[in-house]
Design a protein around this motif. Structure first.
Motif, mmCIF file in Angstrom:
data_model
loop_
_atom_site.group_PDB
_atom_site.id
_atom_site.type_symbol
_atom_site.label_atom_id
_atom_site.label_comp_id
_atom_site.label_asym_id
_atom_site.label_seq_id
_atom_site.Cartn_x
_atom_site.Cartn_y
_atom_site.Cartn_z
ATOM 1 N N ALA A 140 -45.981 -29.394 30.501
ATOM 2 C CA ALA A 140 -44.658 -28.762 30.480
ATOM 3 C C ALA A 140 -43.609 -29.743 30.994
ATOM 4 N N LEU A 141 -42.413 -29.623 30.418
ATOM 5 C CA LEU A 141 -41.252 -30.393 30.856
ATOM 6 C C LEU A 141 -40.079 -29.423 30.960
ATOM 7 N N VAL A 142 -39.424 -29.401 32.129
ATOM 8 C CA VAL A 142 -38.330 -28.462 32.377
ATOM 9 C C VAL A 142 -37.119 -29.231 32.876
ATOM 10 N N LEU A 171 -37.634 -34.953 39.590
ATOM 11 C CA LEU A 171 -36.420 -35.727 39.863
ATOM 12 C C LEU A 171 -35.311 -34.744 40.234
ATOM 13 N N GLN A 172 -34.654 -34.977 41.365
ATOM 14 C CA GLN A 172 -33.558 -34.126 41.823
ATOM 15 C C GLN A 172 -32.328 -34.974 42.081
ATOM 16 N N TRP A 173 -31.225 -34.610 41.442
ATOM 17 C CA TRP A 173 -29.939 -35.267 41.674
ATOM 18 C C TRP A 173 -28.972 -34.228 42.219
ATOM 19 N N ARG A 174 -28.574 -34.356 43.470
ATOM 20 C CA ARG A 174 -27.600 -33.449 44.070
ATOM 21 C C ARG A 174 -26.218 -34.030 43.809
ATOM 22 N N TYR A 175 -25.649 -33.668 42.662
ATOM 23 C CA TYR A 175 -24.412 -34.296 42.209
ATOM 24 C C TYR A 175 -23.178 -33.707 42.883
ATOM 25 N N ALA A 176 -23.326 -32.547 43.520
ATOM 26 C CA ALA A 176 -22.254 -31.910 44.273
ATOM 27 C C ALA A 176 -22.922 -31.097 45.379
ATOM 28 N N PRO A 177 -22.171 -30.674 46.416
ATOM 29 C CA PRO A 177 -22.809 -29.926 47.511
ATOM 30 C C PRO A 177 -23.590 -28.713 47.015
ATOM 31 N N MET A 236 -23.441 -9.608 57.423
ATOM 32 C CA MET A 236 -24.134 -8.861 56.385
ATOM 33 C C MET A 236 -23.985 -9.580 55.051
ATOM 34 N N ASN A 237 -25.118 -9.828 54.400
ATOM 35 C CA ASN A 237 -25.096 -10.636 53.188
ATOM 36 C C ASN A 237 -25.892 -9.958 52.085
ATOM 37 N N LEU A 238 -25.356 -10.013 50.868
ATOM 38 C CA LEU A 238 -26.050 -9.487 49.692
ATOM 39 C C LEU A 238 -26.337 -10.651 48.754
ATOM 40 N N ASP A 239 -27.610 -10.823 48.385
ATOM 41 C CA ASP A 239 -28.021 -11.838 47.416
ATOM 42 C C ASP A 239 -28.429 -11.146 46.129
ATOM 43 N N LEU A 240 -27.953 -11.665 45.005
ATOM 44 C CA LEU A 240 -28.301 -11.136 43.694
ATOM 45 C C LEU A 240 -28.894 -12.252 42.851
ATOM 46 N N THR A 241 -29.804 -11.910 41.969
ATOM 47 C CA THR A 241 -30.345 -12.900 41.046
ATOM 48 C C THR A 241 -30.612 -12.243 39.707
ATOM 49 N N TYR A 242 -30.373 -12.998 38.649
ATOM 50 C CA TYR A 242 -30.689 -12.530 37.298
ATOM 51 C C TYR A 242 -31.417 -13.641 36.560
ATOM 52 N N ASN A 243 -32.566 -13.283 35.993
ATOM 53 C CA ASN A 243 -33.360 -14.212 35.193
ATOM 54 C C ASN A 243 -33.620 -15.519 35.932
ATOM 55 N N PRO A 244 -34.157 -15.431 37.154
ATOM 56 C CA PRO A 244 -34.360 -16.661 37.930
ATOM 57 C C PRO A 244 -35.458 -17.540 37.333
ATOM 58 N N ASP A 245 -35.306 -18.830 37.573
ATOM 59 C CA ASP A 245 -36.310 -19.807 37.163
ATOM 60 C C ASP A 245 -36.663 -20.634 38.394
ATOM 61 N N PHE A 246 -37.961 -20.748 38.685
ATOM 62 C CA PHE A 246 -38.396 -21.425 39.906
ATOM 63 C C PHE A 246 -39.167 -22.706 39.605
ATOM 64 N N ALA A 247 -38.897 -23.308 38.455
ATOM 65 C CA ALA A 247 -39.668 -24.486 38.054
ATOM 66 C C ALA A 247 -39.471 -25.657 39.016
ATOM 67 N N GLN A 248 -38.319 -25.698 39.725
ATOM 68 C CA GLN A 248 -38.040 -26.842 40.600
ATOM 69 C C GLN A 248 -38.711 -26.716 41.953
ATOM 70 N N VAL A 266 -35.308 -32.450 36.873
ATOM 71 C CA VAL A 266 -36.223 -32.715 35.772
ATOM 72 C C VAL A 266 -37.630 -32.605 36.343
ATOM 73 N N VAL A 267 -38.435 -31.688 35.806
ATOM 74 C CA VAL A 267 -39.775 -31.445 36.327
ATOM 75 C C VAL A 267 -40.787 -31.587 35.199
ATOM 76 N N TYR A 268 -41.791 -32.444 35.417
ATOM 77 C CA TYR A 268 -42.849 -32.661 34.432
ATOM 78 C C TYR A 268 -44.184 -32.306 35.066
ATOM 79 N N THR A 269 -44.987 -31.506 34.368
ATOM 80 C CA THR A 269 -46.307 -31.097 34.857
ATOM 81 C C THR A 269 -47.333 -31.279 33.758
ATOM 82 N N ASP A 270 -48.501 -31.807 34.147
ATOM 83 C CA ASP A 270 -49.597 -31.970 33.193
ATOM 84 C C ASP A 270 -50.904 -31.698 33.911
ATOM 85 N N ASN A 271 -51.802 -30.956 33.274
ATOM 86 C CA ASN A 271 -53.133 -30.693 33.810
ATOM 87 C C ASN A 271 -54.180 -31.272 32.866
#
Length: 724
Positions: free
Chosen positions: A714-716, A685-691, A286-298, A697-702
């Protein structure tokens, strides 16, 4: 904010109230898998094992071997050409696994990249499937490709693997002239299983692209994936597994960014904020997941498509918070009548916070509860989304379930009542040998001011053997059925669809070939026909795993609403008008073991008031294992006659995926879409610096094609860290 806090607190208290003493499995209620005589005995470790890709410790030498893998593809007879061995042991903290895949066929081993959750068909790989609760329906999957890239996901519906789930584990792969070897260590706290377990169901699968073979330890019929939990073997542990403890993980993140909407003149907008995810494991099940002010830019950007359909297109959920045990929420109904579709949350307003409880209670019960709140915007009031479900296993592998979905507006005006609710019942049939599968469901929506006919009902049954597949699907959807938090592209119809497939399996250069006949009929509520789509095709599968399909499609449409097939014209075809059209198509997919690979479909025929022809597909080339280059493309040419103009539309999407190491990734995806007059650039760009901890770094242009003026940009930057 106060409401959200109370909802999260209620979810926490409710979880603590779960009857955890019922978690222990009762052996007399467990049904054995089809391959119950394939048994692997796991011995407990007596010394330490170093994860270095060298199988030289005493516990490996003493471990039992799982070998003699059976062929699954191209045919499911005999043993695999190249030997495979699996070794397993464990201690009080983790499960250890070693894999030895012998390979003496000349040529490079196929390894696409270092990217986690690799594409199964594009890599030599090992996949492992664990059914820890012995229900032959849900489980966990782990794996490695020849490059050493990891694969991990949750399993549902008997074989489906959701790869957007990640957990902490380690592995090391080494290559030798005659074999490639991997060691893995999977902490018990990373996965869920019943307290006191001494038995899991499991299977091991190998894809050997150089030998053109897929094989498994416990045999699986060729018409099913090796992930099919109906065909696992049995894994017995020498001593009971350690008792699970309450687990807590906190994943805080900070993010900041810049954006400018040039079309609306917002000017430069700078943003910085923080949030967190948390995971609370009250038990091993049994697992409970909580989130506050999530950002999904990645989250990966969706691949665009040219839309010539009359109804809303479906794009899958990719946000990790919604994905573990996702079948408890999104597995009700079918692909076209889904009472809950999590992408509705946060589509038009930011998510404030949420809680998600999911898991098993006892042998045969699963429960799910989700509560999410979105913020108020200039266009929408704050809203609350609640989903509750319960599922009960019956017979060998079947189950029934109930779901309740509620979308409600917060702080709405006192003279209004705004909500949308759906209640539903589903029964899912799965025979012990997986040959028979089916579903029945009935859903009812509730909405103020909406009259009757708020129902959706469906039935399906499939019979699947090596040569013959029979399928029948039926749906009825009321005119006023509303599932605002779900995916229901059309309402007010009755549907019936029989399908027959017959395959010959000669096992020569052509491994299999056969005919597919598919009929789809739509009727209005009075059973007057409004649509049909009849398809007949012939398909070939070749020894190198390439495939060819060609056929003819016949359509009839009586429009229920005005419709513009181009989706970019001011003209339209009027409601009530009728059309017969159809055309031929041919589709080819090349082998994936070569560095260059491709697939394409060409079609030509009549279309409503005129003609259509298109070509769509993808080209790919890899500099393994570092760079993958691909281009998806679509060219559509429509001549519908007056008042429509001759319409030609290109969609081209070049993508470059660079995996510098197994921890550093860079993706650039450009999409030029003439239908919506837009070119999108997305770089990540994704750097998995620890497990399971990342810096993005995400850049988007239309851009507007022609003038090439930027529409928005946008740059995040986002930093996450997993604490547990």
């Amino acid at each position: 904010m106060k409401l959200t806090f109370l909802l999260l607190l209620a979810a926490f208290i409710g979880t603590n109230a779960v009857a955890l003493p019922f978690q222990k499995l009762k052996n007399d209620t467990i049904s054995a898998p089809f391959n119950k005589d394939f048994v692997y005995h796991v011995k407990k470790m007596h010394a330490e094992i170093t994860i270095d890709g060298q199988i030289d410790e005493p516990d490996w030498l003493a471990a039992e071997k799982a070998d003699n893998f059976y062929k699954v593809l191209p045919v499911d007879t005999g043993f695999a050409t190249q030997p495979s061995e699996i070794l397993i042991t464990y201690d009080d903290k983790a499960l250890y696994m070693a894999q030895i895949f012998y390979d003496t066929i000349p040529g490079k081993r196929v390894m696409e990249s270092y990217r986690r959750d690799f594409s199964f068909g594009n890599n030599d790989n090992l996949l492992v499937f664990f059914d820890t609760f012995l229900d032959q329906t849900n489980g966990f999957s782990f794996g490695v490709s020849a490059s050493g890239a990891k694969w991990d996901g949750t399993m549902s519906d008997g074989s489906a693997v959701n790869l957007d789930w990640d957990c902490k584990w380690e592995s090391k792969t080494k290559h030798y002239d005659d074999r490639w070897v991997t060691e893995m260590r999977i902490p018990f706290k990373s996965i869920r299983y019943p307290s006191g377990s001494r038995k899991w169901y499991t299977n091991f699968s190998r894809l050997d692209l150089k030998a053109n073979e897929k094989s498994s330890w416990a045999p699986v019929p060729r018409q099913f994936p090796t992930a099919s939990l109906a065909y696992t073997g049995v894994m017995n542990f020498e001593e009971p597994l350690p008792k699970s403890k309450m687990m807590f993980s906190l994943i805080p993140y900070v993010f900041g960014g810049y954006s400018n909407d040039f079309e609306h003149g917002t000017g430069n907008v700078w943003k910085k904020d923080f949030g967190f995810d948390a995971k609370v494991g009250f038990s091993s099940s049994m697992n409970l997941d909580l989130t506050y002010n999530p950002d999904f830019a990645q989250v990966e950007v969706d691949q665009q498509v040219t839309n010539i359909d009359r109804f809303e297109l479906f794009f899958p959920e990719k946000r990790q918070f919604f994905l573990e045990n996702s079948d408890l929420f999104s597995g009700f109904g079918d692909n076209n009548i889904n009472p809950f579709f999590s992408r509705r949350i946060g589509l038009d307003a930011p998510v404030l916070a949420g809680a998600r409880l999911s898991g098993k209670v006892g042998n045969n019960w699963r429960v799910g509860f989700m509560n999410m709140a979105t913020k108020e915007t200039n266009d929408f009031l704050a809203r609350n989304f609640t989903v509750a479900s319960i599922q009960k296993k019956v017979f060998a592998r079947s189950n029934f379930g109930f779901i309740l979905v509620n979308k409600e507006y917060i702080d709405q005006p006192s003279d209004t009542t705004m909500y949308n609710r759906v209640a539903g019942f589903d029964y899912n049939l799965a025979s012990k040998d997986n040959i028979w599968n089916g579903k029945f469901f009935y859903h009812q929506s509730f909405q103020p001011g909406n009259p009757d006919k708020q129902f959706a009902q469906g039935f399906g049954l499939t019979y699947n053997t090596k040569n013959l597949q029979l399928e029948i699907m039926q749906r009825s959807v009321g005119e006023n059925y509303r599932a605002e938090a779900g995916y229901v592209p059309r309402t007010g119809y009755n549907y019936i669809s029989p399908e027959v497939t017959y395959l010959f399996v000669p096992n020569k250069k052509v491994v299999s070939h056969g005919i597919v006949v598919d009929f789809r009929y739509y009727f209005d509520p009075d059973f007057h026909k409004i649509d049909h789509e009849n398809n007949i095709s012939y398909q070939f599968e070749f020894q190198n795993r390439s495939s060819l399909v060609f056929g003819y499609q016949d359509h009839f449409v009586e429009l229920q609403q005005d419709f513009d097939p181009t989706h970019k014209s001011e003209s339209f075809l009027p409601a009530g008008s009728k059309y017969n059209f159809g055309g031929a198509f041919i589709n080819y997919t090349s082998t994936r073991k070569t560095l260059f690979n491709w697939n394409a479909e060409i079609a030509k025929g009549t279309f409503y008031t005129g003609n259509i022809q298109y070509i769509t597909g993808e080209l790919g080339y890899r500099y393994q294992p570092y760079v993958n280059l691909s281009v998806n493309f679509n060219y559509t040419d429509m001549k519908l006659g007056q008042p429509f103009e001759h319409t030609k539309m290109w969609l081209v999407g070049p993508k470059m995926d660079v995996t510098f190491t197994d921890k550093l990734f860079w993706t650039t995806f450009v999409q030029y879409n003439e239908q919506i007059d837009n070119m999108n650039i997305n770089m990540r760009l994704q750097w998995r610096y620890a497990p399971v901890s990342d810096f993005f770094v995400v850049y988007t242009d239309n851009y507007l094609p022609g003038s090439w003026n930027s529409r928005n940009r946008a740059l995040v930057l986002k930093l996450t860290y997993w604490l547990n």
